[in-house]
Design a protein around this motif. Structure first.
Motif, mmCIF file in Angstrom:
data_model
loop_
_atom_site.group_PDB
_atom_site.id
_atom_site.type_symbol
_atom_site.label_atom_id
_atom_site.label_comp_id
_atom_site.label_asym_id
_atom_site.label_seq_id
_atom_site.Cartn_x
_atom_site.Cartn_y
_atom_site.Cartn_z
ATOM 1 N N LEU A 1 2.487 1.811 -3.357
ATOM 2 C CA LEU A 1 1.569 2.447 -4.314
ATOM 3 C C LEU A 1 1.454 3.939 -4.042
ATOM 4 O O LEU A 1 1.387 4.749 -4.966
ATOM 5 C CB LEU A 1 0.183 1.803 -4.227
ATOM 6 C CG LEU A 1 0.076 0.396 -4.790
ATOM 7 C CD1 LEU A 1 -1.353 -0.109 -4.672
ATOM 8 C CD2 LEU A 1 0.506 0.378 -6.263
ATOM 9 N N ARG A 2 1.437 4.281 -2.770
ATOM 10 C CA ARG A 2 1.316 5.695 -2.412
ATOM 11 C C ARG A 2 2.544 6.485 -2.887
ATOM 12 O O ARG A 2 2.423 7.576 -3.433
ATOM 13 C CB ARG A 2 1.164 5.792 -0.888
ATOM 14 C CG ARG A 2 0.725 7.130 -0.449
ATOM 15 C CD ARG A 2 0.189 7.066 0.962
ATOM 16 N NE ARG A 2 0.032 8.422 1.442
ATOM 17 C CZ ARG A 2 -0.225 8.733 2.694
ATOM 18 N NH1 ARG A 2 -0.376 7.778 3.585
ATOM 19 N NH2 ARG A 2 -0.358 9.978 3.062
ATOM 20 N N GLN B 1 -0.569 3.378 -15.753
ATOM 21 C CA GLN B 1 -0.964 4.768 -15.508
ATOM 22 C C GLN B 1 -0.153 5.805 -16.257
ATOM 23 O O GLN B 1 -0.582 6.938 -16.421
ATOM 24 C CB GLN B 1 -0.783 5.083 -14.021
ATOM 25 C CG GLN B 1 -1.729 4.343 -13.131
ATOM 26 C CD GLN B 1 -1.509 4.775 -11.696
ATOM 27 O OE1 GLN B 1 -1.756 5.907 -11.340
ATOM 28 N NE2 GLN B 1 -1.040 3.877 -10.877
ATOM 29 N N ILE C 1 4.385 9.650 -9.805
ATOM 30 C CA ILE C 1 3.612 9.843 -11.040
ATOM 31 C C ILE C 1 3.079 11.288 -11.093
ATOM 32 O O ILE C 1 3.120 11.950 -12.138
ATOM 33 C CB ILE C 1 2.466 8.804 -11.150
ATOM 34 C CG1 ILE C 1 3.059 7.418 -11.446
ATOM 35 C CG2 ILE C 1 1.461 9.201 -12.225
ATOM 36 C CD1 ILE C 1 2.050 6.281 -11.433
ATOM 37 N N GLU C 2 2.619 11.790 -9.949
ATOM 38 C CA GLU C 2 2.134 13.181 -9.914
ATOM 39 C C GLU C 2 3.250 14.153 -10.283
ATOM 40 O O GLU C 2 3.025 15.121 -11.018
ATOM 41 C CB GLU C 2 1.599 13.529 -8.518
ATOM 42 C CG GLU C 2 0.200 13.020 -8.285
ATOM 43 C CD GLU C 2 -0.285 13.303 -6.872
ATOM 44 O OE1 GLU C 2 0.040 14.365 -6.324
ATOM 45 O OE2 GLU C 2 -0.996 12.442 -6.315
ATOM 46 N N LEU D 1 4.556 5.565 -5.307
ATOM 47 C CA LEU D 1 4.516 5.582 -6.765
ATOM 48 C C LEU D 1 3.600 6.697 -7.257
ATOM 49 O O LEU D 1 3.925 7.428 -8.200
ATOM 50 C CB LEU D 1 4.039 4.221 -7.292
ATOM 51 C CG LEU D 1 3.862 4.131 -8.803
ATOM 52 C CD1 LEU D 1 5.199 4.296 -9.521
ATOM 53 C CD2 LEU D 1 3.209 2.815 -9.211
ATOM 54 N N GLN D 2 2.433 6.829 -6.585
ATOM 55 C CA GLN D 2 1.475 7.855 -6.971
ATOM 56 C C GLN D 2 2.102 9.246 -6.895
ATOM 57 O O GLN D 2 1.904 10.068 -7.778
ATOM 58 C CB GLN D 2 0.254 7.768 -6.040
ATOM 59 C CG GLN D 2 -1.065 7.879 -6.765
ATOM 60 C CD GLN D 2 -1.144 7.019 -8.005
ATOM 61 O OE1 GLN D 2 -0.926 5.817 -7.956
ATOM 62 N NE2 GLN D 2 -1.414 7.635 -9.155
ATOM 63 N N LEU D 3 2.869 9.485 -5.838
ATOM 64 C CA LEU D 3 3.528 10.791 -5.690
ATOM 65 C C LEU D 3 4.514 11.024 -6.836
ATOM 66 O O LEU D 3 4.585 12.113 -7.413
ATOM 67 C CB LEU D 3 4.259 10.869 -4.341
ATOM 68 C CG LEU D 3 3.371 10.879 -3.088
ATOM 69 C CD1 LEU D 3 4.227 10.755 -1.827
ATOM 70 C CD2 LEU D 3 2.513 12.137 -3.017
ATOM 71 N N GLN E 1 2.384 -1.787 -12.313
ATOM 72 C CA GLN E 1 1.390 -0.837 -11.812
ATOM 73 C C GLN E 1 1.569 0.527 -12.487
ATOM 74 O O GLN E 1 0.612 1.144 -12.943
ATOM 75 C CB GLN E 1 1.564 -0.704 -10.290
ATOM 76 C CG GLN E 1 0.576 0.212 -9.625
ATOM 77 C CD GLN E 1 -0.849 -0.311 -9.695
ATOM 78 O OE1 GLN E 1 -1.064 -1.525 -9.647
ATOM 79 N NE2 GLN E 1 -1.800 0.586 -9.851
ATOM 80 N N ALA E 2 2.828 0.973 -12.573
ATOM 81 C CA ALA E 2 3.095 2.288 -13.179
ATOM 82 C C ALA E 2 2.719 2.283 -14.654
ATOM 83 O O ALA E 2 2.152 3.247 -15.168
ATOM 84 C CB ALA E 2 4.569 2.644 -13.007
ATOM 85 N N ARG F 1 3.625 14.120 -13.898
ATOM 86 C CA ARG F 1 2.535 14.850 -14.573
ATOM 87 C C ARG F 1 2.731 16.356 -14.480
ATOM 88 O O ARG F 1 2.206 17.106 -15.290
ATOM 89 C CB ARG F 1 1.180 14.439 -13.979
ATOM 90 C CG ARG F 1 0.859 13.008 -14.384
ATOM 91 C CD ARG F 1 -0.565 12.605 -14.106
ATOM 92 N NE ARG F 1 -0.773 11.261 -14.652
ATOM 93 C CZ ARG F 1 -1.428 10.290 -14.035
ATOM 94 N NH1 ARG F 1 -1.968 10.513 -12.864
ATOM 95 N NH2 ARG F 1 -1.552 9.110 -14.612
ATOM 96 N N ASP G 1 0.836 -1.208 0.000
ATOM 97 C CA ASP G 1 0.000 0.000 0.000
ATOM 98 C C ASP G 1 0.868 1.254 0.000
ATOM 99 O O ASP G 1 0.585 2.220 -0.708
ATOM 100 C CB ASP G 1 -0.920 0.030 1.233
ATOM 101 C CG ASP G 1 -2.096 -0.928 1.047
ATOM 102 O OD1 ASP G 1 -2.277 -1.419 -0.088
ATOM 103 O OD2 ASP G 1 -2.795 -1.188 2.026
#
Ligand SMILES: Nc1ncnc2c1ncn2[C@@H]1O[C@H](COP(=O)(O)OP(=O)(O)OP(=O)(O)O)[C@@H](O)[C@H]1O
Length: 223
Positions: A171-172, A203, A178-179, A174-176, A199-200, A182, A168
Motif C-alpha cells: 500500500l505504501r 483512489q 499514485i502521488e 502504491l501510494q507513492l 485498492q488503486a 497526481r 502494508d
C-alpha cells in the motif's frame, strides 16, 4: 505518449505478443496484468525501448522508435523511470549514492536538497548511508523507486513493485506511485496482485490491461 501500432514481439522467432495496438496518454495510470510468463516484462521493455518490436511500430513521446538515434535513445530513457523486478544496486555504494547514480551517469550535478527531499519522500532518510545489502525488501523497492524518479521522468514504469513485500508495504508503494501520477506522471505497473488493483481503483482513475492469448486487452470493470 506511448503508442503501439499492430506490434508483435517474440524471442527466437516465435511470437510472445502479437497484434498489440494501444495508446497510453500523458498523465494516465495503467496496470498490466496476466499470468506468469505472459509477457508483462517484455511489454514494459518495449515501452522504454529496451526491445524493438519484431513487427509493427511503436511511438514514444511522438517519435517512432525504429528511427531514433543513439542520443535520442539516451534522452528517451531519461524521460522514463523504471523500477525493475529485481532492482539491482551497486553493492559497494551507499543507498543515497545508488539513488543519485542516474545523475552521475547523465553527467548532471547532484542537487543535495533534492536528494534529501526524495529520500524523505520514500521514507529512507535514516538509511541514506546504509549499503544495499542491509536493506529490507520494502526498503529496496523504495530505493529503486527513488532512483527511478531522480531525473524527473514523465513516465514511471514499475515491474511487480510489490512482488516481495507485505500488504502494508504494498500500500505504501502504491501510494507513492499514485502521488507521482497526481504530479502528472504517466504510471504503468505490472502486477499479479488484484487486491492492489482494486485498492488503486478506489483512489485513482486506472486502466487495466491484461495479456491473454498473446494479445493485450482492456480488462472489464469487474475487477
Ligand atoms: N531474453 C529472453 N530470451 C528468450 N526468452 C525470453 C527472454 N526473456 C523472456 N523470455 C521468455 O518470454 C516469456 C515472457 O517473459 P516475461 O518476463 O515478459 O513474462 P512476465 O509476464 O513478465 O512473467 P512474470 O510474471 O513471471 O515476471 C517467458 O516464457 C520467458 O521465459
Amino acid at each position: 505518449m506511448i503508442e503501439f501500432n499492430n506490434v508483435a514481439y517474440g524471442y527466437g522467432g516465435r511470437d510472445l505478443l502479437t497484434e498489440i495496438s494501444l495508446s497510453l496518454n500523458p498523465g494516465s495510470f495503467h496496470f498490466l496484468t496476466g499470468p506468469s510468463g505472459a509477457g508483462k516484462t517484455t511489454f514494459l521493455k518495449l515501452c522504454y525501448r529496451e526491445l524493438e518490436p519484431t513487427a509493427g511500430q511503436i511511438h514514444l513521446f511522438g517519435q517512432a522508435t525504429r528511427d531514433i538515434t543513439r542520443d535520442q535513445v539516451a534522452e528517451l530513457r531519461r524521460k522514463t523511470g523504471v523500477v525493475h523486478q529485481d532492482c539491482k544496486f551497486l553493492d559497494h555504494l551507499s543507498v543515497a549514492e545508488n539513488i543519485a547514480m542516474p545523475l552521475s551517469v547523465a553527467g548532471k550535478p547532484m542537487d543535495v536538497a533534492n536528494l534529501t527531499e526524495l529520500m524523505a519522500w520514500v521514507g529512507l532518510s535514516e538509511r541514506a548511508d546504509a549499503l544495499p545489502a542491509e536493506l529490507s525488501g520494502g526498503e529496496r523497492q523504495r530505493a529503486a523507486l527513488a532512483r527511478a524518479v531522480i531525473m524527473s521522468p514523465d513516465v514511471v514504469i514499475a515491474d511487480e513493485p510489490t512482488g516481495n513485500v507485505d500488504w502494508d508495504m504494498s500500500l505504501r508503494l502504491l501510494q507513492l506511485l499514485i502521488e507521482l501520477n497526481r504530479m502528472g506522471k504517466t504510471v504503468i505497473i505490472a502486477t499479479h496482485d488484484m487486491h492492489l488493483i482494486r485498492q488503486a481503483k478506489s483512489q485513482v482513475q486506472t486502466r487495466v490491461l491484461r495479456i491473454a492469448n498473446r494479445r493485450i486487452q482492456q480488462a472489464g470493470v469487474d475487477l
